[in-house]
Design a protein around this motif. Structure first.
Motif, PDB file in Angstrom:
ATOM      1  N   GLY A 215       0.835  -1.196   0.000  1.00  0.00           N
ATOM      2  CA  GLY A 215       0.000   0.000   0.000  1.00  0.00           C
ATOM      3  C   GLY A 215       0.871   1.247   0.000  1.00  0.00           C
ATOM      4  N   THR A 216       0.421   2.296  -0.702  1.00  0.00           N
ATOM      5  CA  THR A 216       1.304   3.471  -0.843  1.00  0.00           C
ATOM      6  C   THR A 216       0.642   4.794  -0.480  1.00  0.00           C
ATOM      7  N   TRP A 217      -0.520   4.748   0.146  1.00  0.00           N
ATOM      8  CA  TRP A 217      -1.174   5.998   0.565  1.00  0.00           C
ATOM      9  C   TRP A 217      -0.278   6.718   1.574  1.00  0.00           C
TER      10      TRP A 217
ATOM     11  N   HIS B 273     -12.670   4.629  -7.039  1.00  0.00           N
ATOM     12  CA  HIS B 273     -12.138   4.744  -5.673  1.00  0.00           C
ATOM     13  C   HIS B 273     -13.229   4.761  -4.593  1.00  0.00           C
TER      14      HIS B 273
ATOM     15  N   SER C  12     -14.135   0.199  -5.154  1.00  0.00           N
ATOM     16  CA  SER C  12     -13.587   0.285  -3.801  1.00  0.00           C
ATOM     17  C   SER C  12     -14.628   0.976  -2.933  1.00  0.00           C
TER      18      SER C  12
ATOM     19  N   ARG D 213      -4.160   0.572  10.631  1.00  0.00           N
ATOM     20  CA  ARG D 213      -3.266   1.727  10.666  1.00  0.00           C
ATOM     21  C   ARG D 213      -2.315   1.658  11.871  1.00  0.00           C
TER      22      ARG D 213
ATOM     23  N   LYS E  66       0.609  -0.768   4.177  1.00  0.00           N
ATOM     24  CA  LYS E  66       1.539   0.313   3.821  1.00  0.00           C
ATOM     25  C   LYS E  66       2.635   0.363   4.879  1.00  0.00           C
TER      26      LYS E  66
ATOM     27  N   ALA F 184       6.484   2.636   5.573  1.00  0.00           N
ATOM     28  CA  ALA F 184       7.612   3.458   5.142  1.00  0.00           C
ATOM     29  C   ALA F 184       8.903   2.892   5.740  1.00  0.00           C
ATOM     30  N   ARG F 185       8.801   2.345   6.925  1.00  0.00           N
ATOM     31  CA  ARG F 185       9.997   1.830   7.610  1.00  0.00           C
ATOM     32  C   ARG F 185      10.464   0.527   6.980  1.00  0.00           C
TER      33      ARG F 185
HETATM   34  N1  LIG Z   1      -9.406   2.266  -1.278  1.00  0.00           N
HETATM   35  C1  LIG Z   1      -9.336   3.120  -0.283  1.00  0.00           C
HETATM   36  O1  LIG Z   1     -10.217   3.980  -0.090  1.00  0.00           O
HETATM   37  C2  LIG Z   1      -8.183   3.032   0.668  1.00  0.00           C
HETATM   38  C3  LIG Z   1      -8.237   3.672   1.913  1.00  0.00           C
HETATM   39  C4  LIG Z   1      -7.156   3.519   2.782  1.00  0.00           C
HETATM   40  C5  LIG Z   1      -6.053   2.779   2.388  1.00  0.00           C
HETATM   41  N2  LIG Z   1      -5.990   2.203   1.148  1.00  0.00           N
HETATM   42  C6  LIG Z   1      -4.811   1.418   0.692  1.00  0.00           C
HETATM   43  O2  LIG Z   1      -4.451   0.502   1.716  1.00  0.00           O
HETATM   44  C7  LIG Z   1      -3.091   0.729   2.100  1.00  0.00           C
HETATM   45  C8  LIG Z   1      -2.863   0.390   3.549  1.00  0.00           C
HETATM   46  O3  LIG Z   1      -3.742   1.088   4.403  1.00  0.00           O
HETATM   47  P1  LIG Z   1      -3.252   2.247   5.400  1.00  0.00           P
HETATM   48  O4  LIG Z   1      -2.074   2.908   4.816  1.00  0.00           O
HETATM   49  O5  LIG Z   1      -4.458   3.061   5.705  1.00  0.00           O
HETATM   50  O6  LIG Z   1      -2.921   1.491   6.763  1.00  0.00           O
HETATM   51  P2  LIG Z   1      -2.162   0.162   7.269  1.00  0.00           P
HETATM   52  O7  LIG Z   1      -1.441  -0.510   6.176  1.00  0.00           O
HETATM   53  O8  LIG Z   1      -3.170  -0.609   8.058  1.00  0.00           O
HETATM   54  O9  LIG Z   1      -1.153   0.775   8.323  1.00  0.00           O
HETATM   55  C9  LIG Z   1      -0.069   1.590   7.978  1.00  0.00           C
HETATM   56  C10 LIG Z   1       0.578   2.068   9.265  1.00  0.00           C
HETATM   57  O10 LIG Z   1       1.039   0.925  10.011  1.00  0.00           O
HETATM   58  C11 LIG Z   1       2.439   1.041  10.237  1.00  0.00           C
HETATM   59  N3  LIG Z   1       3.019  -0.302  10.084  1.00  0.00           N
HETATM   60  C12 LIG Z   1       3.327  -0.923   8.924  1.00  0.00           C
HETATM   61  N4  LIG Z   1       3.829  -2.146   9.156  1.00  0.00           N
HETATM   62  C13 LIG Z   1       3.824  -2.307  10.507  1.00  0.00           C
HETATM   63  C14 LIG Z   1       4.227  -3.359  11.353  1.00  0.00           C
HETATM   64  N5  LIG Z   1       4.712  -4.509  10.854  1.00  0.00           N
HETATM   65  N6  LIG Z   1       4.094  -3.188  12.699  1.00  0.00           N
HETATM   66  C15 LIG Z   1       3.584  -2.028  13.197  1.00  0.00           C
HETATM   67  N7  LIG Z   1       3.178  -0.990  12.428  1.00  0.00           N
HETATM   68  C16 LIG Z   1       3.307  -1.130  11.094  1.00  0.00           C
HETATM   69  C17 LIG Z   1       2.959   1.996   9.200  1.00  0.00           C
HETATM   70  O11 LIG Z   1       4.120   2.642   9.714  1.00  0.00           O
HETATM   71  P3  LIG Z   1       5.365   3.118   8.776  1.00  0.00           P
HETATM   72  O12 LIG Z   1       4.746   3.719   7.549  1.00  0.00           O
HETATM   73  O13 LIG Z   1       6.071   4.116   9.651  1.00  0.00           O
HETATM   74  O14 LIG Z   1       6.226   1.938   8.466  1.00  0.00           O
HETATM   75  C18 LIG Z   1       1.780   2.954   9.055  1.00  0.00           C
HETATM   76  O15 LIG Z   1       1.774   3.911  10.083  1.00  0.00           O
HETATM   77  C19 LIG Z   1      -2.910   2.229   1.766  1.00  0.00           C
HETATM   78  O16 LIG Z   1      -1.553   2.585   1.766  1.00  0.00           O
HETATM   79  C20 LIG Z   1      -3.586   2.289   0.441  1.00  0.00           C
HETATM   80  O17 LIG Z   1      -2.756   1.733  -0.576  1.00  0.00           O
HETATM   81  C21 LIG Z   1      -7.055   2.305   0.295  1.00  0.00           C
END
Ligand SMILES: NC(=O)c1ccc[n+]([C@@H]2O[C@H](COP(=O)([O-])OP(=O)(O)OC[C@H]3O[C@@H](n4cnc5c(N)ncnc54)[C@H](OP(=O)(O)O)[C@@H]3O)[C@@H](O)[C@H]2O)c1
Length: 276
Positions: free
Chosen positions: A17-19, A105, A135, A188, A227, A229-230
């Protein structure tokens, strides 16, 4: 199983994920993700990072057909004569002739659904999207698309993690040959704090995020797109293919869903399904 097969496409169940990844941070993280083995990348017009992702993919040395690339049409580009142009611009930024999956979206109320779906289908017919989908669609809209308008959708991307049930969407998708992509699969970052996930994580020598992701991809027809970054998060999140949760553990995590578990609920959100 590390992939889902749908209409001749092979979808890696774990994507990146790249948001909220922008500029140099997006470039670095996407490069690290490819090195770690991710072959499924999720972006969107609204993320403003398609150009960075296109550049990384172009320079990666990885063949285009080894990557499963998703982008999403932003709401302002639906209808209004902007749809096809916005796809052209996305493909140009992504430096590719096609995406593997193109999604609407969010539901948009003021453009007829039929028109939105026909615009999406036209992109697929022009071979600029292998698969098409939606979505944030509740079951009523999935049903309208498939049944009322006879459009074959491959995917619905929805928020899905241990604290939010998506049973109605999953049941509908499975009954109609669609797969579901779980967004915000780590809630998240909140999964790290839950004692049930902590306990299971200790059992396998994994972290809570890995347990949540394993729980998602072990379900039939579910892909997940964490998603990160780390660098350690990026690597950890794909290191989930060397263990399996038991049926009892799967059920225990299923039991963590709660009515207030939804995290993404903007003003323009549709009427969500009642969690079963
Ligand atoms: N279709 C839609 O409307 C929609 C909406 C939301 C999201 N999305 C997609 O889904 C992707 C993922 O969702 P999201 O970005 O909302 O949230 P997520 O993937 O649930 O969480 C991301 C957060 O968790 C942290 N994290 C990542 N790996 C971890 C680990 N192993 N242990 C602890 N913390 C960790 C990340 O920190 P770091 O970044 O500091 O590593 C970041 O703060 C988005 O990037 C996007 O591509 C789509």
């Amino acid at each position: 199983m590390d992939h889902i097969t749908i209409a001749n496409s092979r979808v890696p169940v774990l994507g990146f994920g790249t948001w909220k990844l922008f500029g140099p941070e997006c470039i670095k993280a996407t490069e690290l993700a490819l090195i770690a083995g991710y072959r499924h990348i999720d972006t969107a017009q609204i993320y403003e990072n398609e150009a960075e992702i296109g550049m990384v993919l172009r320079h990666s040395g990885i063949a285009r057909d080894e990557i499963f690339l998703t982008t999403k049409i932003w709401m302002d580009n639906v209808g209004r004569g902007k749809f096809q142009r916005s796809v052209d611009e996305s493909l140009k930024r992504l430096q590719t002739d096609y995406v593997d999956l193109l999604l609407l979206h969010w539901p948009v109320d003021d453009v007829p659904l039929r028109q939105q779906l026909e615009d999406l289908q036209a992109v697929q017919q022009a071979c600029r999207a292998r698969l098409i989908g939606v979505s944030n669609y509740p079951v009523a809209l999935m049903r309208a698309a498939c049944k009322d308008y006879g459009i074959t959708l491959a995917n619905n991307q929805v928020e899905y993690h241990p604290f939010l049930s998506q049973k109605p969407v999953l049941d509908y998708a499975r009954a109609h040959g669609m797969f579901v992509t779980a967004y915000s699969p780590l809630a998240r970052g909140k999964v790290a704090d839950h004692p049930v996930l902590q306990q299971i994580a200790r059992r396998y020598g994994k972290n809570e995020g890995q347990i949540a992701l394993r729980w998602l991809i072990q379900q039939e027809g579910v892909a997940a797109i964490p998603k990160a970054a780390r660098a350690d998060h990026i690597r950890d999140n794909i290191d989930i293919f060397d263990f399996a949760l038991t049926a009892e553990e799967m059920n225990a995590i299923m039991g963590l869903a709660r009515p207030d578990g939804r995290l993404i609920n903007p003003d323009w959100a549709p009427q969500w399904d009642k969690a079963a």
